[in-house]
Design an enzyme around this catalytic site. Structure first.
Site, PDB file in Angstrom:
ATOM      1  N   LYS A   1       6.817  46.264  29.026  1.00 51.81           N
ATOM      2  CA  LYS A   1       6.829  46.677  27.663  1.00 51.81           C
ATOM      3  C   LYS A   1       7.844  47.376  27.114  1.00 51.81           C
ATOM      4  O   LYS A   1       7.791  48.507  27.811  1.00 51.81           O
ATOM      5  CB  LYS A   1       5.219  46.877  27.113  1.00 51.81           C
ATOM      6  CG  LYS A   1       4.726  47.544  25.776  1.00 51.81           C
ATOM      7  CD  LYS A   1       3.435  47.511  25.248  1.00 51.81           C
ATOM      8  CE  LYS A   1       3.269  47.863  23.963  1.00 51.81           C
ATOM      9  NZ  LYS A   1       2.155  47.134  23.449  1.00 51.81           N
TER      10      LYS A   1
ATOM     11  N   ILE B   1      -4.686  42.799  18.689  1.00 49.23           N
ATOM     12  CA  ILE B   1      -5.193  41.293  18.335  1.00 49.23           C
ATOM     13  C   ILE B   1      -5.591  40.678  19.681  1.00 49.23           C
ATOM     14  O   ILE B   1      -6.460  39.603  19.906  1.00 49.23           O
ATOM     15  CB  ILE B   1      -4.080  40.431  17.835  1.00 49.23           C
ATOM     16  CG1 ILE B   1      -4.751  39.285  16.927  1.00 49.23           C
ATOM     17  CG2 ILE B   1      -3.209  39.731  18.783  1.00 49.23           C
ATOM     18  CD1 ILE B   1      -5.455  39.708  15.616  1.00 49.23           C
ATOM     19  N   GLY B   2      -5.250  41.258  20.837  1.00 50.12           N
ATOM     20  CA  GLY B   2      -5.371  40.992  22.249  1.00 50.12           C
ATOM     21  C   GLY B   2      -4.437  40.695  23.225  1.00 50.12           C
ATOM     22  O   GLY B   2      -4.580  39.946  24.274  1.00 50.12           O
TER      23      GLY B   2
END
Ligand SMILES: Nc1ncnc2c1ncn2[C@@H]1O[C@H](COP(=O)(O)OP(=O)(O)OP(=O)(O)O)[C@@H](O)[C@H]1O
Ligand SMILES: [Mg+2]
Length: 227
Positions: free
Chosen positions: A38, A14-15
């Site tokens: 992450k 989704i970005g």
């Protein structure tokens, strides 16, 4: 020990990384110490030597000029482009939450403003074996507030409102929402923004257009999203 903010999206691709890179860049250009982390990345592409490249971390490193070793930025990197719980199963490499929490704590200790990117959307299974862990469990455990990235286009009212409702059901604080691939003056997209705000009370704190290289947001406001 720095502050942190969790970035989720209304879905995969989704970005989240694109916008996160602009956020970290914005902080660093203002002279603030922004970092990136992450927990699990799947769909990594191997280099010519077969080493898996953590694309998200490389992108943030490049755009935001972090210059950090990617080993510090992502804990689990899987080749298979599937949910982390399944990639972990395929590779016999389960996600150890204690290891993730330790890596997160180290990343947070290294930076004043740590931006942690999620995998997929907020309901992303990290582990489904003798342990059952969904991404929102980790966000809660780490005590993070969440910034949601949503596409500005068709279908976003449903996915954004569902994401917000779910975060609220889990008592996870929402810091705001960023609209990605926004086309200024587009009637439907402006209505999407107004409808999401009206239905949820969550504010759209920034709009990112296709190809944007800077985030249009007040840096003091951005800074205050971190806790
Ligand atoms: N505003 C934008 N302008 C141009 N390209 C964009 C923009 N937003 C996203 N993209 C492109 O769309 C693709 C998906 O974006 P991105 O990798 O940021 O998604 P993601 O939510 O981080 O995905 P994942 O769930 O895999 O982490 C990438 O190729 C990225 O460069
Ligand atoms: Mg990403």
């Amino acid at each position: 020990m720095g502050k942190a903010l969790f970035i989720t999206g209304t879905g995969t691709d989704i970005g989240k990384t694109y916008v996160t890179a602009l956020i970290v860049k914005k902080l660093r250009e203002a002279g603030l110490d922004g970092g990136y982390y992450k927990a699990a990345l799947s769909g990594a592409i191997p280099d010519s030597a077969g080493k898996l490249l953590p694309g998200d971390a490389l992108c943030v490193n490049r755009v935001a000029g972090l210059g950090e070793q990617t080993e510090h930025l992502v804990t689990y990197v899987y080749r298979d482009a599937v949910s982390p719980h399944l990639a972990a199963k395929i590779n016999h490499l389960p996600i150890d939450l204690d290891r993730v929490k330790a890596d997160f704590a180290r990343a947070k200790a290294r930076h004043d403003y740590l931006t942690m990117e999620g995998s997929g959307g907020i309901i992303c299974p990290l582990r489904w074996d003798e342990q059952h862990v969904i991404l929102d469990d980790l966000v809660k455990d780490l005590g993070l507030g969440v910034l949601i990235i949503a596409d500005a286009g068709l279908g976003t009212i449903n996915s954004a409102v569902l994401t917000i409702e779910h975060l609220r059901a889990r008592d996870i604080p929402i810091r705001g929402l960023i609209f990605n691939k926004y086309v200024p003056g587009n009637l439907m997209q402006d209505d999407n923004a107004a409808m999401i705000e009206a239905l949820t009370g969550v504010k759209i704190v920034a709009y990112v257009k296709e190809g944007d290289t800077d985030l249009d947001i007040d840096v003091d406001f951005l800074k205050n999203l971190y806790a």
